[in-house]
Design an enzyme around this catalytic site. Structure first.
Site, PDB file in Angstrom:
ATOM      1  CG  HIS A 151      28.925-117.006  -5.623  1.00  0.00           C
ATOM      2  ND1 HIS A 151      29.185-115.829  -6.288  1.00  0.00           N
ATOM      3  CD2 HIS A 151      28.166-116.692  -4.544  1.00  0.00           C
ATOM      4  CE1 HIS A 151      28.576-114.836  -5.632  1.00  0.00           C
ATOM      5  NE2 HIS A 151      27.970-115.327  -4.567  1.00  0.00           N
ATOM      6  CD  GLU A 154      30.332-117.338  -9.240  1.00  0.00           C
ATOM      7  OE1 GLU A 154      31.293-116.734  -8.732  1.00  0.00           O
ATOM      8  OE2 GLU A 154      29.186-116.866  -9.314  1.00  0.00           O
ATOM      9  CG  HIS A 281      33.275-114.436  -7.194  1.00  0.00           C
ATOM     10  ND1 HIS A 281      32.011-114.643  -6.708  1.00  0.00           N
ATOM     11  CD2 HIS A 281      34.025-114.079  -6.125  1.00  0.00           C
ATOM     12  CE1 HIS A 281      31.985-114.414  -5.407  1.00  0.00           C
ATOM     13  NE2 HIS A 281      33.204-114.064  -5.018  1.00  0.00           N
ATOM     14  CD  GLU A 371      32.928-111.948 -11.082  1.00  0.00           C
ATOM     15  OE1 GLU A 371      32.753-113.117 -11.481  1.00  0.00           O
ATOM     16  OE2 GLU A 371      32.385-111.492 -10.063  1.00  0.00           O
TER      17      GLU A 371
HETATM   18 ZN   LIG Z   1      30.402-115.215  -7.776  1.00  0.00          ZN
END
Ligand SMILES: [Zn+2]
Length: 512
Positions: A151, A154, A281, A371
């Site tokens: 992404h 990110e 991410h 994350e």
């Molecule tokens: Zn992401």
């Protein structure tokens, strides 16, 4: 192993497969390269100086004691404040490419840079490889990958992977035993940015103003973590009908249905026999493991744990990261709570066509999704602290690739058999040998019954006990199947599964 060292001693200058740095830089970049390299070399020394002491302690090579950790932390903080952490900056595309080539130039005998393809806007998707013999798969040496910035907005993963590359190079040169062993025994592939176009869109807004969505997708605003062929529906169907349990086939014309970045990554996965991977991410702080897609996709907004057959291993992999991370394991982050800092993807929220499920279902690779920050685009002042919080976790996670069993599958004439299948009793997920006849099967400590089978050969079963340390080597020698008794080969009910062209699920734009 050993080959790279020999080459280094002989002073061989050119890597056979890597593109030349000079061929890739413009004239003005070439002219300014010398100056920048000096700066970069200095940077690496500072990165090492700042990060080395604490790291050595965590890896158990220094004496002992939490007091040393505190002294180290104080010194690190002091040095960071003295330098204003000015080395930790965001890297735009050109700066990122320059940083990667600077590492390659600094550590030429243990690195290689290659491109797996181009983004929609034509930016190369560069991978930096670390190993003792770059460009070559050595049998029984596992392949590992890190993917960042899927992404585009990110961005922490992208920066961490650049620092990781600088760190690996600097520590190797400094003779750090743990890093040297890791690089000699592993082939590490680092793709800092899978979505360089999205990054540029997000970076134009900058850290303070970037919202949740700007730059998330690629240049066509397609979310790449919703862009992989959906193999889950097929898997869930096969589970009920004794079908194939790994290496699921792709739908017809799949190449036409995915974005260029996704296509490049899928081809990459098909060309390398990756064993372990993580996808970095931001937007939460948690280690997320497969399956991402719920087994009951039709029930909206209902979240259900969707376990793989390797659930215990995935939980262990996720915990390896969360506990080695400074605060992920504590559970409370960004207003969410995740017990031990880990979660099954579907039990958080169901996601279709994601990358980690695809890794598990189409290849041998086990991938989790990390994350790493509440703030998707943290300010540059936060980067030094984030690096310290993630450094040990990034290294510990790579070391997990060396657990379980690995070995060769041969025929009676000691020729390797490629595409032999390795099955573990009680686990409905097989592993296929690579083209060199070697296999890698991640397993937790315990005793297992393992069978190797291949078309035209008699299957062979062994019992093996796996300890907590290095992978146990278990080789197989298969006899040719006598004619007309071809009954023992593992047969799958290879009926046509349900349509894989599933309807597009409701848009879910969480961090993943
Ligand atoms: Zn992401």
């Amino acid at each position: 192993m050993g080959e790279g060292i020999r080459r280094a001693r002989e002073g061989e200058k050119e890597r056979k497969e890597g593109p030349s740095l000079l061929a890739l830089l413009s004239g003005s970049e070439r002219r300014s390269r010398g100056r920048r390299q000096t700066g970069r070399a200095g940077l690496r020394k500072r990165v090492r100086k700042r990060s080395g002491a604490l790291f050595a302690e965590q890896s158990g090579t220094m004496l002992s004691g939490s007091s040393l950790i505190w002294i180290g932390a104080l010194l690190l903080g002091l040095e960071a404040s003295l330098t204003g952490a000015s080395d930790f900056q965001h890297h735009g595309y050109e700066e990122m490419v320059r940083a990667l080539f600077a590492v390659q130039s600094e550590c030429p005998y243990i690195t290689r840079i290659y491109s797996i393809g181009r983004s929609v806007e034509g930016r190369h998707l560069y991978v930096l490889e670390f190993t003792d013999n770059p460009g070559i798969h050595e049998t029984l040496e596992p392949e590992f990958k890190y993917v960042g910035n899927m992404h585009g907005n990110e961005v922490l993963g992208r920066e961490l992977l650049i620092y990781l590359a600088q760190f690996l190079c600097a520590e190797y040169q400094a003779g750090n035993e743990r890093i040297t062993r890791l690089i000699h025994d592993t082939r590490i592939h680092i793709l800092p940015s899978m979505n360089p176009d999205g990054y540029e869109v997000a970076a134009r807004q900058g850290p303070e103003f970037n919202g949740y969505l700007v730059g998330r997708g690629n240049a066509k605003e397609v979310d790449l973590n919703r862009n992989f062929p959906d193999l889950n529906a097929l898997m869930y169907y096969y589970e009920k009908h004794n079908g194939q349990n790994h290496h699921l086939p792709l739908p017809d014309n799949w190449e036409l249905q995915v974005e260029p970045e996704t296509l490049a990554v899928i081809k990459w996965m098909q060309n390398y026999n990756f064993v372990l991977s993580a996808n970095l991410h931001g937007g939460a702080v948690v280690a997320n493991y497969p399956f991402d897609k719920s087994r009951e996709p039709r029930i909206r907004s209902k979240t259900t744990y969707s376990a793989t057959s390797d659930d215990k291993i995935f939980r262990k992999l996720a915990k390896t990261y969360s506990y080695a991370h400074s605060w992920m394991h504590k559970g409370w982050n960004c207003g969410d709570y995740f017990d031990e800092g880990i979660t099954n993807g579907a039990s958080w929220y169901s996601l279709s066509k994601g990358m980690q499920d695809f890794n598990y279902l189409h290849t041998n690779c086990f991938e989790i999704t990390l994350e790493l920050s509440c703030d998707k685009f943290p300010p540059a002042t936060a980067l030094a602290g984030e690096w310290l919080a993630n450094r040990e976790a990034l290294v510990s996670y790579m070391e997990q690739v060396h657990h379980g069993i690995k070995g060769m599958v041969y025929d009676e004439n000691n020729n390797h058999i490629s595409n032999a299948v390795i099955s573990v009793a009680g686990v409905n997920h097989d592993i296929t040998c690579g083209t060199d006849g070697d296999y890698f099967r991640l397993l937790l400590p315990g005793t297992y019954t393992v069978t190797a089978s291949a078309l035209g050969y008699q299957p062979f079963t062994s019992t093996v006990t796996v300890g907590p340390a290095e992978a146990v080597q278990l080789h197989f020698y298969l006899k040719v199947q006598p004619k007309a008794t071809n009954l023992n080969v593992k047969a799958y009910a290879n009926k046509k599964g349900p349509s894989t062209a599933a309807k597009i699920p409701p848009t879910n734009l969480g961090p993943r």
